[in-house]
Design an enzyme around this catalytic site. Structure first.
Site, PDB file in Angstrom:
ATOM      1  N   SER A   1       0.866  -1.185   0.000  1.00  0.00           N
ATOM      2  CA  SER A   1       0.000   0.000   0.000  1.00  0.00           C
ATOM      3  C   SER A   1       0.898   1.229   0.000  1.00  0.00           C
ATOM      4  CB  SER A   1      -0.854   0.008   1.271  1.00  0.00           C
ATOM      5  OG  SER A   1      -1.419   1.284   1.501  1.00  0.00           O
TER       6      SER A   1
ATOM      7  N   TYR B   1      -1.321  -0.616  10.708  1.00  0.00           N
ATOM      8  CA  TYR B   1      -1.541  -1.040   9.319  1.00  0.00           C
ATOM      9  C   TYR B   1      -0.346  -0.650   8.457  1.00  0.00           C
ATOM     10  CZ  TYR B   1      -3.617  -1.279   4.633  1.00  0.00           C
ATOM     11  OH  TYR B   1      -3.862  -1.576   3.312  1.00  0.00           O
TER      12      TYR B   1
HETATM   13  P1  NDP Z   1     -11.300  -6.527   0.638  1.00  0.00           P
HETATM   14  O1  NDP Z   1     -11.724  -6.409   2.066  1.00  0.00           O
HETATM   15  O2  NDP Z   1     -12.323  -6.370  -0.426  1.00  0.00           O
HETATM   16  O3  NDP Z   1     -10.571  -7.937   0.415  1.00  0.00           O
HETATM   17  C1  NDP Z   1      -9.834  -8.596   1.412  1.00  0.00           C
HETATM   18  C2  NDP Z   1      -9.769 -10.068   1.049  1.00  0.00           C
HETATM   19  O4  NDP Z   1      -8.976 -10.751   2.022  1.00  0.00           O
HETATM   20  C3  NDP Z   1     -11.132 -10.734   1.020  1.00  0.00           C
HETATM   21  O5  NDP Z   1     -11.230 -11.551  -0.111  1.00  0.00           O
HETATM   22  C4  NDP Z   1     -11.126 -11.600   2.280  1.00  0.00           C
HETATM   23  O6  NDP Z   1     -11.889 -12.751   2.044  1.00  0.00           O
HETATM   24  C5  NDP Z   1      -9.656 -11.936   2.380  1.00  0.00           C
HETATM   25  N1  NDP Z   1      -9.291 -12.349   3.734  1.00  0.00           N
HETATM   26  C6  NDP Z   1      -9.460 -11.632   4.882  1.00  0.00           C
HETATM   27  N2  NDP Z   1      -9.030 -12.346   5.926  1.00  0.00           N
HETATM   28  C7  NDP Z   1      -8.582 -13.528   5.431  1.00  0.00           C
HETATM   29  C8  NDP Z   1      -8.025 -14.692   6.019  1.00  0.00           C
HETATM   30  N3  NDP Z   1      -7.818 -14.778   7.341  1.00  0.00           N
HETATM   31  N4  NDP Z   1      -7.698 -15.733   5.221  1.00  0.00           N
HETATM   32  C9  NDP Z   1      -7.900 -15.654   3.884  1.00  0.00           C
HETATM   33  N5  NDP Z   1      -8.397 -14.583   3.266  1.00  0.00           N
HETATM   34  C10 NDP Z   1      -8.737 -13.535   4.039  1.00  0.00           C
HETATM   35  O7  NDP Z   1     -10.130  -5.471   0.477  1.00  0.00           O
HETATM   36  P2  NDP Z   1      -9.159  -5.084  -0.740  1.00  0.00           P
HETATM   37  O8  NDP Z   1      -9.473  -5.816  -1.963  1.00  0.00           O
HETATM   38  O9  NDP Z   1      -9.115  -3.615  -0.772  1.00  0.00           O
HETATM   39  O10 NDP Z   1      -7.773  -5.561  -0.114  1.00  0.00           O
HETATM   40  C11 NDP Z   1      -6.839  -6.392  -0.797  1.00  0.00           C
HETATM   41  C12 NDP Z   1      -5.428  -5.952  -0.412  1.00  0.00           C
HETATM   42  O11 NDP Z   1      -5.189  -4.647  -0.924  1.00  0.00           O
HETATM   43  C13 NDP Z   1      -5.159  -5.869   1.085  1.00  0.00           C
HETATM   44  O12 NDP Z   1      -3.890  -6.427   1.363  1.00  0.00           O
HETATM   45  C14 NDP Z   1      -5.151  -4.368   1.355  1.00  0.00           C
HETATM   46  O13 NDP Z   1      -4.368  -4.036   2.483  1.00  0.00           O
HETATM   47  C15 NDP Z   1      -4.573  -3.853   0.051  1.00  0.00           C
HETATM   48  N6  NDP Z   1      -4.837  -2.440  -0.235  1.00  0.00           N
HETATM   49  C16 NDP Z   1      -6.108  -1.981  -0.369  1.00  0.00           C
HETATM   50  C17 NDP Z   1      -6.346  -0.633  -0.599  1.00  0.00           C
HETATM   51  C18 NDP Z   1      -7.734  -0.063  -0.664  1.00  0.00           C
HETATM   52  O14 NDP Z   1      -7.867   1.196  -0.598  1.00  0.00           O
HETATM   53  N7  NDP Z   1      -8.775  -0.876  -0.804  1.00  0.00           N
HETATM   54  C19 NDP Z   1      -5.236   0.312  -0.771  1.00  0.00           C
HETATM   55  C20 NDP Z   1      -3.943  -0.279  -0.648  1.00  0.00           C
HETATM   56  C21 NDP Z   1      -3.752  -1.601  -0.398  1.00  0.00           C
HETATM   57  P3  NDP Z   1     -12.674 -13.630   3.146  1.00  0.00           P
HETATM   58  O15 NDP Z   1     -13.294 -12.659   4.118  1.00  0.00           O
HETATM   59  O16 NDP Z   1     -13.661 -14.373   2.317  1.00  0.00           O
HETATM   60  O17 NDP Z   1     -11.644 -14.519   3.761  1.00  0.00           O
END
Ligand code: NDP
Length: 257
Positions: A151, A164
């Protein structure tokens, strides 16, 4: 429906964590549309199954693996099964993550731990389980890719985001070191560093200061869509084997920092 193009990634197997929503879901679609077989990992199996159906309806190849990536033995079990089923893994998109900003004085220790467990330990569990398969893929004629989702928080300063941001600084720094270690083995390592992307990530934020800041930013800029980040990832892994994008920073045009 997800249309499949016979494309740059035909014959490659891609593992995507956090594929049930947001950036992971969009990346799965983008890689499948370029011909990759995609293994979808997350906890919400019904979401993965629906995405897999959409990919297959579009002519792509996909399967779903329910796993909590913070559970190391579960990740290792899934990795063995994915490798057994597909015979190889060429791309790992290490994407699952959570963002829970809060002032440090609030002592939300369970939130600190949740972010560390998923963004650091979960990421390492995936690296541990798939690196030998990537090295094996990288020893062949085609490229192998480890794509870690960091990020802009890895470098930029946002009050209340300290834990974070610390986890994402780990991801960026780790990626640079791993690139130096794995590049000679044909494995490219990339850290992707997005600004604000509209996903479910923001829905977990319960600190009103951060919620208000995020909500207010919507009137000042158009947030990125998950598909924007997915396109950058698809481009990165489609480059010739000699090219490694080490860090990709992708910002909403209107986000100053
Ligand atoms: P979402 O919340 O939409 O996606 C997060 C994903 O992680 C979900 O598919 C969730 O699925 C999965 N997840 C959470 N906990 C677990 C676990 N214990 N085991 C397996 N899977 C898990 O967020 P984003 O798509 O935005 O995030 C994706 C990445 O991008 C992250 O690393 C975030 O830090 C990074 N990011 C996002 C930004 C933003 O502004 N959105 C900016 C910069 C970076 P499930 O709950 O089904 O397990």
């Amino acid at each position: 429906m997800v249309q499949q193009a016979q494309g740059a990634l035909a014959g490659r197997v891609a593992v995507i964590t956090g594929a049930s929503s947001g950036i992971g879901e969009a990346t799965a679609k983008a890689l499948a549309a370029r011909g990759a077989r995609v293994a979808l990992l997350a906890r919400r199996k019904e979401r993965l199954d629906a995405l897999g159906d959409a990919i297959r309806k579009g002519g792509g190849q996909s399967d779903a693996w329910q796993v909590d990536v913070t559970d190391r033995s579960a990740v290792e079990r899934v990795a063995s099964e994915v490798i057994e089923r597909h015979g190889r893994v060429d791309i790992v998109v290490n994407n699952a993550g959570v963002m829970l900003p809060n002032p440090i004085e609030a002592r939300r220790v369970e939130q600190w731990q949740q972010q560390i467990d998923l963004n650091i330990t979960g990421l390492m569990n995936v690296i541990g389980a798939f690196t030998s398969a990537l090295v094996q893929a990288g020893s062949g004629p085609g490229p192998a890719d480890l794509v870690n989702i960091s990020s802009i928080a890895a470098k930029n300063i946002f009050p209340a985001f300290a834990v974070y941001s610390g986890t994402k600084a780990f991801v960026t720094h780790l990626s640079i070191h791993l690139r130096a270690e794995l590049g000679s083995k044909g494995v490219r390592v990339t850290s992707i560093e997005p600004g604000i992307v509209g996903t479910e990530l923001q829905s977990h934020v319960d600190f009103h200061g951060a919620r208000d800041w995020l909500e207010g930013s919507k009137s000042q800029m158009e947030w990125l869509a998950p598909e924007d980040v997915a396109e950058a990832i698809a481009f990165t892994v489609s480059l010739p084997k000699r090219v490694n994008l080490q860090q990709v920073t992708i910002m909403p045009t209107g986000q100053p920092s």
